[in-house]
Write a protein that holds these residues in place. Structure first.
Motif, PDB file in Angstrom:
ATOM      1  N   UNK A 243       0.925  -1.139  -0.015  1.00 40.89           N
ATOM      2  CA  UNK A 243      -0.047   0.052   0.078  1.00 40.89           C
ATOM      3  C   UNK A 243       0.686   1.327  -0.040  1.00 40.89           C
ATOM      4  N   UNK A 244       1.882   1.266   0.693  1.00 34.82           N
ATOM      5  CA  UNK A 244       2.789   2.504   0.894  1.00 34.82           C
ATOM      6  C   UNK A 244       3.508   2.551  -0.536  1.00 34.82           C
ATOM      7  N   UNK A 245       3.757   1.510  -1.387  1.00 29.52           N
ATOM      8  CA  UNK A 245       4.305   1.755  -2.693  1.00 29.52           C
ATOM      9  C   UNK A 245       3.445   2.287  -3.538  1.00 29.52           C
ATOM     10  N   UNK A 246       2.305   1.660  -3.303  1.00 29.94           N
ATOM     11  CA  UNK A 246       1.149   2.306  -4.619  1.00 29.94           C
ATOM     12  C   UNK A 246       0.661   3.938  -3.946  1.00 29.94           C
ATOM     13  N   UNK A 247       0.777   4.060  -2.896  1.00 25.17           N
ATOM     14  CA  UNK A 247       0.580   5.437  -2.665  1.00 25.17           C
ATOM     15  C   UNK A 247       1.778   6.395  -3.149  1.00 25.17           C
ATOM     16  N   UNK A 248       3.058   6.134  -2.666  1.00 28.88           N
ATOM     17  CA  UNK A 248       4.214   6.661  -3.122  1.00 28.88           C
ATOM     18  C   UNK A 248       4.184   6.733  -4.676  1.00 28.88           C
ATOM     19  N   UNK A 249       3.963   5.649  -5.498  1.00 30.24           N
ATOM     20  CA  UNK A 249       3.939   5.896  -6.907  1.00 30.24           C
ATOM     21  C   UNK A 249       2.900   6.743  -7.372  1.00 30.24           C
ATOM     22  N   UNK A 250       1.515   6.763  -6.942  1.00 30.64           N
ATOM     23  CA  UNK A 250       0.649   7.658  -7.317  1.00 30.64           C
ATOM     24  C   UNK A 250       1.177   9.029  -7.025  1.00 30.64           C
ATOM     25  N   UNK A 251       1.726   9.715  -5.891  1.00 31.62           N
ATOM     26  CA  UNK A 251       2.110  10.690  -5.534  1.00 31.62           C
ATOM     27  C   UNK A 251       3.392  11.433  -6.477  1.00 31.62           C
ATOM     28  N   UNK A 252       4.061  10.446  -6.842  1.00 31.11           N
ATOM     29  CA  UNK A 252       5.385  10.880  -7.929  1.00 31.11           C
ATOM     30  C   UNK A 252       4.382  11.164  -9.130  1.00 31.11           C
ATOM     31  N   UNK A 253       3.639  10.131  -9.652  1.00 33.87           N
ATOM     32  CA  UNK A 253       2.907  10.525 -10.845  1.00 33.87           C
ATOM     33  C   UNK A 253       2.424  11.645 -10.914  1.00 33.87           C
ATOM     34  N   UNK A 254       1.687  12.197  -9.741  1.00 30.70           N
ATOM     35  CA  UNK A 254       0.938  13.443  -9.801  1.00 30.70           C
ATOM     36  C   UNK A 254       2.075  14.665  -9.760  1.00 30.70           C
ATOM     37  N   UNK A 255       3.175  14.601  -9.268  1.00 31.41           N
ATOM     38  CA  UNK A 255       4.046  15.473  -9.441  1.00 31.41           C
ATOM     39  C   UNK A 255       4.806  15.702 -10.991  1.00 31.41           C
ATOM     40  N   UNK A 256       4.792  14.435 -11.530  1.00 35.84           N
ATOM     41  CA  UNK A 256       5.295  14.523 -12.920  1.00 35.84           C
ATOM     42  C   UNK A 256       4.297  15.029 -14.005  1.00 35.84           C
ATOM     43  N   UNK A 257       2.937  14.845 -13.540  1.00 35.58           N
ATOM     44  CA  UNK A 257       1.902  15.135 -14.459  1.00 35.58           C
ATOM     45  C   UNK A 257       1.935  16.386 -15.266  1.00 35.58           C
TER      46      UNK A 257
END
Length: 354
Positions: A243-257
């Motif tokens: 769950x931590x990995x999924x949340x972290x990946x989503x946050x990084x994607x939001x910053x890259x978006x």
């Protein structure tokens, strides 16, 4: 997290304001004493999309002086705010500053258009946005320094150095540095405060100001790896680690978006609907990155490669060494790496808060 006090916050804000007024006064003084080098300030052709939209300045000395102060990269930012993205090289400048400039010029400052002219109003709006953003960037810098240093007095000294530093002119001009500093430092402050969603939003917006805003995803990458390791190997909770990995990946994607969206926008404008013969080389690449192409194709030194971490080719270094006395090649490596080094140091410091 423990409650922190910021006793010098008002002093930092006032010091930031004084530093901006001092720099603006110096700009006016030196421009009155010396004739500037060719700064591209007179370049102001009609907009390509709607030439009739161009609103020339009335016969106003104030408007003329403001327009003459729109120099170097400021010409591009003001042009984008006025006409949008017309030329390929204009995509080197991300849209946050032009968007704020356009919004302010069409709202609060709109009554001045008939007095000093539209382009002068855009320039005035750009100055206001950059300088106001710097004031709040200094405040967030102070808050972040207090959190890291645990010493308000040391944080005050650091903040004063931030306000009165040799590169401070870029935070006063119509450049994107002030907005980038505001949203990057503010995002880090909220990250250290535990407001992760607000931090993601601010760091994502920083990517709309400058391309290196995508590096801010590194903070969440580090935090995610640190927390996932703790959950997987220390707490033995596999689902929590996932769950931590999924949340972290989503946050990084939001910053890259935002940056990725801007590249897609450039691709649609510059590549789609054109014949293969009309397409620029980057349009035909497997991964058509407009920004990388601009940085390499329009680079002053005609550098090989386009990444901001790349150094100059050895041939260019040799040419520079033959022209400049006592050139230290180490300095050519320092500037591209200084930001990454600073971020790495902050990550190490950030780990102590986890």
């Amino acid at each position: 997290m423990e409650t922190l006090n910021f006793p010098h916050e008002t002093q930092v804000f006032k010091s930031a304001a004084v530093s901006r007024l001092l720099l603006l006064a110096l700009i006016v003084l030196w421009r009155a004493l010396l004739s500037p080098y060719d700064t591209s300030a007179p370049l102001n052709p009609n907009c390509l999309v709607d030439p009739h939209q161009q609103q020339h300045s009335p016969n106003s000395s104030i408007g003329s002086r403001i327009e003459s102060s729109i120099v170097w990269d400021s010409v591009y930012f003001v042009r984008i705010a006025q006409c949008g993205y017309e030329y390929e090289q204009s995509y080197a400048f991300l849209p946050l500053l032009p968007a704020f400039t356009h919004l302010l010029s069409r709202s609060v400052l709109a009554p001045l258009i008939g007095v000093i002219g539209y382009r002068a109003v855009l320039g005035l709006a750009g100055y206001i946005v950059s300088n106001v953003a710097f004031l709040f960037a200094a405040v967030y810098f102070y808050r972040l320094s207090v959190m890291i240093l645990k010493d308000p007095d040391a944080a005050l000294c650091a903040s004063l150095l931030f306000c009165f530093n040799p590169a401070s002119i870029f935070y006063t001009s119509i450049y994107s540095e002030s907005l980038y500093a505001l949203f990057s430092v503010g995002g880090l402050y909220y990250l250290m405060s535990g407001a992760l969603n607000i931090s993601v939003l601010w760091l994502a917006i920083s990517g709309c100001a400058r391309s290196n805003g995508v590096l801010n995803a590194g903070y969440f990458c580090f935090q995610t790896m640190h927390q996932a390791y703790d959950a997987l190997f220390l707490k033995k909770r596999h689902f929590l680690a996932m769950w931590i990995l999924v949340c972290g990946a989503l946050r990084c994607i939001c910053i890259f978006a935002p940056f990725i969206s801007f590249q897609v926008y450039g691709y649609f404008n510059m590549c789609l609907g054109r014949s293969p013969d009309e397409m620029r080389p980057w349009c035909k690449a497997k991964v058509p990155l407009l920004y990388n192409f601009i940085q390499s194709h329009y680079c002053f030194f005609q550098c090989q490669g386009s990444g901001f971490l790349e150094v100059l080719p050895i041939q260019t270094v040799a040419k520079l060494s033959s022209c400049v006395t006592n050139v230290n090649p180490g300095t050519l490596l320092y500037y591209p790496l200084c930001e990454v080094t600073a971020r790495a140091c902050l990550l190490l410091r950030f780990s102590s808060f986890q």
